[in-house]
Design a protein around this motif. Structure first.
Motif: not given
Ligand SMILES: NC(=O)C1=CN([C@@H]2O[C@H](COP(=O)(O)OP(=O)(O)OC[C@H]3O[C@@H](n4cnc5c(N)ncnc54)[C@H](OP(=O)(O)O)[C@@H]3O)[C@@H](O)[C@H]2O)[C@@H](O)CC1
Ligand SMILES: [K+]
Length: 477
Positions: A407-408, A442-446, A456-460
């Protein structure tokens, strides 16, 4: 009959392992399938198994264990110590402990294959490469000159499973292939004999679920590569937004591109160029990207493998994308956000990355099923990657599913990062697998970010985890 290439089969094989369905289970099912097909045709008799040192041989070590009413003898095409995989070795040792006689064939060994009722060809399957080396060639000749009933495991040894080409190959009475037929089997009936396709317990969803196999299908790293070998990606976007194009560009680097050029309106040029010395930033003569910029963008696009367009741009970006993709030097593209076209020009291998709202706006109907995404892909003549908690990727024929992420990932910019990853993967791979691999990474990195930071992480933060996730996917056994 539906077919599957050996590369796709290898990807599904490792994805099964990744999602919890082990290769050992698949091998057990394969070996049992061989035994079942023989028992349908013979009540008893003498069986010679010619086994290679890979998993094709492994299948036959399992079959030997199931063929209880037969007198089974194994000819191993090499030394037992040379057996290549742990699952083949494990089944070899169990088979030998069960008392099955094994003879190791050396180059010098004369191969006698005459007085058997059945011969099982388990020497080479989808791992065959090039001309048969000895003693495989000699074994093939011995098998072909015997009068036994020959059963090929998965692929007749010597046949190229994808193309059907061969020079010396086993002539089988029956070929038992696993999960789905390989294309080459349909082009070589004279070798294949009766073709039986046996399920080995891979559920349909496991064939679709993105995993390490997807990354392997698209990620390339040549040792002797020179600058630019690993991909030149052009990112066009920005104005009024400044972060989006930079995120896409940095993500393309993080996913392996060698050169990433950013083309942005002069109004945001200084800001975007200031983000990172890694970025090669070109200024477009405009405050907002418009058809006036098409010629400049086409000139840049002609010098790159892939064009990624849309992030953070508004106005005529869609019309610009349409014109840029018409240039015949543009062969591959990723279109995001405002640049997503309902139909892409012929001759461009394209990935469209809509979220649900963009999907509805561009295609005019909701994506409420996998079929809807397939339909949109067919209409667009492109791969559609629908971004959602469960990403759905389709080229109009096949569907792939990605369930990584959390969800982040709704934080701004993760879509731009995804577009950049897809651009880098599209350099080497076909659009369907590049899109599913990008969605997975992308999802695994998230998911790594969630472990570290909570939601509350961000795209960077996601960006920083991409190289590590790719490394993990490439190293997954
Ligand atoms: N999901 C699946 O996919 C499942 C697959 N399963 C089974 O696995 C099989 C694929 O197994 P695999 O990948 O180990 O390769 P395989 O065909 O046994 O070759 C072995 C080795 O032979 C060698 N070799 C290559 N070319 C050669 C040549 N010309 N002349 C001589 N030697 C040559 C080469 O070794 P090299 O010496 O080149 O290092 C290669 O590593 C597949 O067909 C199916 O039966 C099942 O278990 C069910 C699940
Ligand atoms: K075989």
């Amino acid at each position: 009959m539906e077919t599957i290439t050996t590369a796709e089969m290898a990807a599904i094989d490792v994805n099964c392992e990744y999602h919890g369905l082990s290769r050992l289970q698949l091998m057990e099912n394969a070996g049992k399938a061989i035994a079942e097909e023989i028992e349908k045709r013979f009540k008893a008799g003498r069986i010679a198994i010619f086994a290679g040192l890979g998993n094709n041989g492994g299948d036959a070590f399992v079959a030997a264990r199931h063929l209880k009413n037969f007198d089974v003898e194994v000819f191993l095409l090499g030394k037992a110590s040379e057996i290549k995989t742990d699952i083949a070795m494990r089944n070899f040792e169990v088979m030998r402990k069960a008392g099955v006689a094994v003879k190791e064939i050396r180059d010098s060994t004369y191969v006698e294959a005459s007085d058997y009722d059945v011969i099982i060809d388990a020497m080479l399957g989808t791992g065959v490469r090039g001309r048969l080396r000895q003693p495989y060639a000699k074994a093939v000749e011995a098998i072909n000159s015997s009068n036994a009933y020959v059963v090929a495991v998965d692929v007749p040894t010597g046949l190229n499973p994808d193309t059907g080409e061969y020079d010396l190959a086993v002539k089988a009475d029956l070929t038992v292939t696993f999960h789905k037929a390989k294309p080459g089997l349909l082009n070589a009936k004279e070798l294949v004999g009766e073709l039986v396709v046996k399920s080995i317990g891979i559920p349909p969803l496991f064939e679709m679920l993105a995993g390490p196999g997807d990354v392997r299908m698209v990620y390339r790293r040549q040792r002797e590569g020179h600058k630019g070998t690993h991909g030149r990606v052009l990112v066009v976007g920005g104005g009024p937004y400044t972060g989006a194009p930079a995120l896409a560009a940095l993500a393309a680097y993080a996913a392996g591109a060698d050169i990433v050029t950013l083309a942005v309106p002069k109004s945001v040029y200084k800001i975007v160029a200031s983000f990172s010395p890694d970025l090669i930033v070109r200024k477009l003569e405009a405050d907002e990207i418009s058809l006036k910029n098409v010629e400049d963008i086409q000139k840049l696009a002609a010098k790159h493998h892939v064009v990624v367009m849309g992030m953070g741009a508004e106005g005529e970006i869609k019309e610009v994308a349409e014109e840029v993709l018409k240039l015949n030097e543009v062969k591959k593209a990723v279109l995001d956000a405002g640049a997503i076209l309902p139909e892409v020009p012929e001759g461009v291998e394209c990935i469209l990355t809509p979220h649900r709202g963009e999907f509805r706006r561009v295609f005019g109907f909701d994506a409420s099923s996998w079929e809807d995404v397939k339909k949109a892909a067919r209409k667009a003549k492109a791969v559609v990657l629908l971004k959602a908690p469960e990403d759905v990727i389709s080229d109009g024929v096949k569907v792939r599913i990605n369930r990584s992420g959390n969800a982040g990932m709704t934080v701004g910019g993760t879509g731009d990062v995804l577009a950049g990853i897809a651009g880098a993967f599209l350099v080497h791979g076909n659009a369907l697998w590049a899109a599913s691999a990008a969605a997975l990474v992308n999802g695994l990195a998230g998911d790594v970010c969630f472990e570290k930071y909570g939601y509350n992480y961000r795209a960077m933060h996601v960006m920083d985890e991409i190289p590590g996730v790719i490394k993990e996917m490439l190293e997954f056994a």
